[in-house]
Design an enzyme around this catalytic site. Structure first.
Site, mmCIF file in Angstrom:
data_model
loop_
_atom_site.group_PDB
_atom_site.id
_atom_site.type_symbol
_atom_site.label_atom_id
_atom_site.label_comp_id
_atom_site.label_asym_id
_atom_site.label_seq_id
_atom_site.Cartn_x
_atom_site.Cartn_y
_atom_site.Cartn_z
ATOM 1 N N HIS A 44 -59.694 -28.151 28.432
ATOM 2 C CA HIS A 44 -59.416 -28.753 29.747
ATOM 3 C C HIS A 44 -59.973 -30.184 29.812
ATOM 4 O O HIS A 44 -59.249 -31.135 30.117
ATOM 5 C CB HIS A 44 -60.050 -27.883 30.847
ATOM 6 N N GLU A 45 -61.244 -30.326 29.498
ATOM 7 C CA GLU A 45 -61.862 -31.652 29.591
ATOM 8 C C GLU A 45 -61.256 -32.599 28.554
ATOM 9 O O GLU A 45 -61.115 -33.799 28.804
ATOM 10 C CB GLU A 45 -63.383 -31.564 29.432
ATOM 11 N N HIS A 76 -58.215 -34.210 30.005
ATOM 12 C CA HIS A 76 -58.551 -35.391 30.818
ATOM 13 C C HIS A 76 -58.834 -36.587 29.896
ATOM 14 O O HIS A 76 -58.437 -37.716 30.184
ATOM 15 C CB HIS A 76 -59.811 -35.139 31.647
ATOM 16 N N HIS A 101 -55.865 -38.456 28.734
ATOM 17 C CA HIS A 101 -55.298 -39.318 29.782
ATOM 18 C C HIS A 101 -55.891 -40.732 29.668
ATOM 19 O O HIS A 101 -55.211 -41.726 29.924
ATOM 20 C CB HIS A 101 -55.632 -38.691 31.144
HETATM 21 ZN ZN LIG Z 1 -60.319 -31.001 35.526
#
Ligand SMILES: [Zn+2]
Length: 673
Positions: free
Chosen positions: A464-465, A468, A471
């Site tokens: 998940h991290e 990010h 991105h």
């Molecule tokens: Zn998040």
């Protein structure tokens, strides 16, 4: 001696010189950087030359470079290595930063220049990214109340100040109510509790100065107590106290505060020209209107409620089998669901964990990014803020793309949870710069010389991290203020939640989930159990979450209710809330919504993002390959590289050719008919 934060020095990749920065440097650097930024603002605001794009809008984007550098360096250590000295610094910084922000948006001369540019926008001949910068700058001023004058401006200031006081009061009342309740247990009351819950209850007792175990209202203790305790009477007492937080009368009661907050928010939105607080709040979000949010939530509500009602029948039968004749109650649900989980999906963490080594899960995240986007990762030795933190240079075809910092182990000075931040983001203007991005987690530190092992949830958090982080790594925009994760709140979780899906791709786990001792890949049967357990009790989880999201939306969508508790009861009755499920956050302890503005009229955004990530991963399924190069290229172009350069809806449509529907989410949660 010169302050290393203020004197740009040649460090690898432009990292802050952490090996030379001492805590004392931060405060003096902040003061100097704020003074510098104020001087820059004065030059822009008082410029005798008529306003143009370069001397006003671009100049505002460029001001505060030193401030950004100081804050980038500080906030990375303030969360990940929050020593008492740094916590004190943070308390000192936050009013200074709030004052800076209100001076910026309250500067009349500056506002006149920004407004002039906005009104002249059609004749400025700006390209898309410059036009977007003008739009976002103007919007930020308007939303802060810059256009208000006289009495309206004074009222806005008063409302903001009162809301800040009420938010703090709400939080402090909640803390006091949580700290003020405990249930003392005898040895006989420990019936059914596993060792880890007994240990936690004894530790809580010791912390309260008692030599007996206690249950407190901390989520990490009361939830396992409700799951495991076989004493229905004790579960009822604990659940009732938990559900009543903030609504017990007296000085710490939050009900009147909630009503006042809702009324002030509505007034604030009306001063800014919107019909309701939700309409104002959603202006900057992908959802745009309360109606669209409600429509989406209701599409999930009905299937979730149906699943929960079906599950309630199974749990009621378990209750009956024990000779209990009343209805299944909210203090029963977690208990019988846990027993059902053990019977149907038992997963022994101790057997699973050796297959999930931190090093191999990192390799899996890197390898997935390589196959999708051609990124390569090489660990480098550079000075960082803590010995646990590690860095990798990220390249593509030999070109530098980013510096990735991973800081994975729990320690006393790290705040809880997991997050992604950037020491600085990518931008092309005024000079090209690539991101330095940090992932922080709280994984258990292994014993000396042993490999670090993760739970499946930990591995998902890592992915998940890392989503990010991508991105930021792949960001390719002109202006720093719209790079990387600088996007709407209901869009920002798309890259991260989407990346979690690659952990479920069988070939990824087959290659990287190998046993720490034997090197064998995870057996298929274990993999199946892991994936099946992920949708267990989703009816309950979805219903308790959605009920809170719908109450939040209702409170902020029209005229503020004079009696929020009565309105909450009406909303739940209209929804047909199942009897044995409590709302996840009842109004008097709904801190997401009342402790500050962050998630007010925004609690829906978790579900909104999940709808998108499920639908986005479906694009790879439809292409027949989880690593399909064309789909990956579209994802990079429209989402990961684009930052906030366009409205999220346009970006998503660019990627997918249409807006997302809820079908993939319902399948992912096991709620599809
Ligand atoms: Zn998040």
């Amino acid at each position: 001696m010169t302050n290393p934060l203020l004197a740009p020095v040649a460090t690898p990749y432009g990292l802050p010189p952490y090996d030379r920065i001492e805590d004392a440097h931060y405060a003096s650097a902040l003061d100097a950087a704020l003074a510098e930024a104020r001087a820059e603002i004065a030059v822009i605001a008082d410029n005798p030359a008529p306003a143009d794009f370069a001397n006003t809008i671009q100049a505002l984007e460029g001001m505060g470079a030193t401030l950004d550098r100081v804050l980038g360096a500080f906030f990375s250590v303030a969360g990940a290595d929050a020593t008492p000295a740094r916590q004190a610094l943070q308390r000192e910084f936050s009013p200074k930063l709030a004052e800076f922000s209100s001076d910026l948006y309250g500067n009349r001369a500056l506002w006149e220049r920004v407004r002039g540019m906005w009104e002249a926008r059609a004749s400025l001949d700006l390209d898309a990214q410059d036009a977007r910068l003008l739009e976002l700058t103007h919007r930020a001023f308007v939303r802060a109340g810059a256009a208000l004058e006289g009495e309206a401006a004074a009222r806005m200031r008063a409302i903001k100040a009162r809301l800040a006081v009420l938010g703090t009061q709400f939080t402090q009342n909640l803390l006091a109510e949580e700290a003020g309740w405990r249930m003392e247990l005898d040895e006989a009351d420990l019936e059914g509790l596993p060792d880890f819950v007994v240990e936690a209850a004894r530790a809580a007792g010791r912390a309260a100065g008692l030599d007996r175990p206690v249950v407190t209202l901390s989520r990490s203790l009361i939830v396992p107590f409700l799951q495991f305790s076989t004493r229905r009477d004790l579960r009822e007492g604990a659940w009732r106290a938990w559900a009543a937080r903030g609504a017990n009368g007296g000085e710490t009661d939050n009900r009147a505060i909630a009503a006042e907050v809702l009324a002030l928010r509505e007034e604030r939105a009306r001063l800014l020209g919107h019909d309701s607080f939700a309409a104002w709040k959603l202006e900057t979000e992908m959802a745009k209107t309360p109606e669209r949010v409600r429509d989406l939530l209701m599409q999930v509500w009905e299937p979730a409620r149906a699943r929960a009602e079906a599950d309630a029948e199974v749990l009621t039968a378990m209750l009956r089998a024990e000779g209990i004749n009343g209805a299944l109650e909210p203090w029963d649900w977690r208990h019988y669901a846990e027993r059902r989980r053990q019977a149907e999906h038992d997963l022994d963490e101790a057997v699973l964990k050796p297959y999930l080594q931190l090093e191999r899960m990192l390799e899996a995240a890197f390898d997935t990014a390589h196959r999708l986007f051609g990124l390569e990762f090489r660990e480098v030795d550079v000075p960082l803020y803590h010995p646990d933190a590690r860095a990798w240079e990220v390249t593509r075809d030999g070109r530098h793309m980013a510096l990735f910092v991973g800081d994975y182990f729990a320690r006393g000075t790290k705040r809880s949870g997991a997050w992604c931040s950037a020491i600085h983001g990518q931008r092309h203007w005024p000079a090209p710069r690539r991101a330095i991005v940090v992932n922080v987690c709280n994984f258990a530190r292994p014993a000396e010389g042993r490999p670090a092992l993760l739970s499946y949830d930990d591995a998902r958090t890592l992915f998940h991290e890392f989503g990010h982080a991508l991105h930021h790594m792949l960001s390719d925009v002109r202006y720093g203020s719209m790079s990387g994760t600088s996007v709407a709140r209901d869009f920002v979780e798309l890259p991260s939640q989407l990346y979690e899906h690659w952990l479920e791709v069988p070939e990824v786990l087959r290659r990287f989930a190998t046993h720490a001792g034997t090197g064998e890949p995870m057996p298929q049967e274990m993999l199946d159990r892991v994936l099946a357990a992920a949708t267990f009790d989703m009816g309950f989880q979805t219903v308790e979450y959605l009920a809170s999201a719908l109450v939040d939306l209702d409170f902020h969508s029209g005229a503020a209710p004079a009696d929020p508790m009565a309105r909450q009861a009406e909303v739940l009755a209209e929804l047909g809330m199942p009897h044995a499920i409590g709302i996840r956050h009842a109004t008097p302890h709904f801190a997401h919504v009342f402790a500050g503005d962050g998630y007010s009229a925004g609690y829906y955004s978790y579900m909104w993002s999940e709808v998108m990530d499920a639908d986005a991963f479906e694009a790879f399924r439809e292409a027949g390959d989880p690593f399909d190069p064309e789909t990956a290229a579209a994802l990079e172009r429209w989402v990961l590289a684009a930052g906030g350069t366009s409205e999220p809806e346009a970006l998503y449509e660019g990627f997918r050719g249409r807006l997302p529907g809820v079908e993939a989410l319902l399948r992912g949660r096991g709620l599809a008919a």
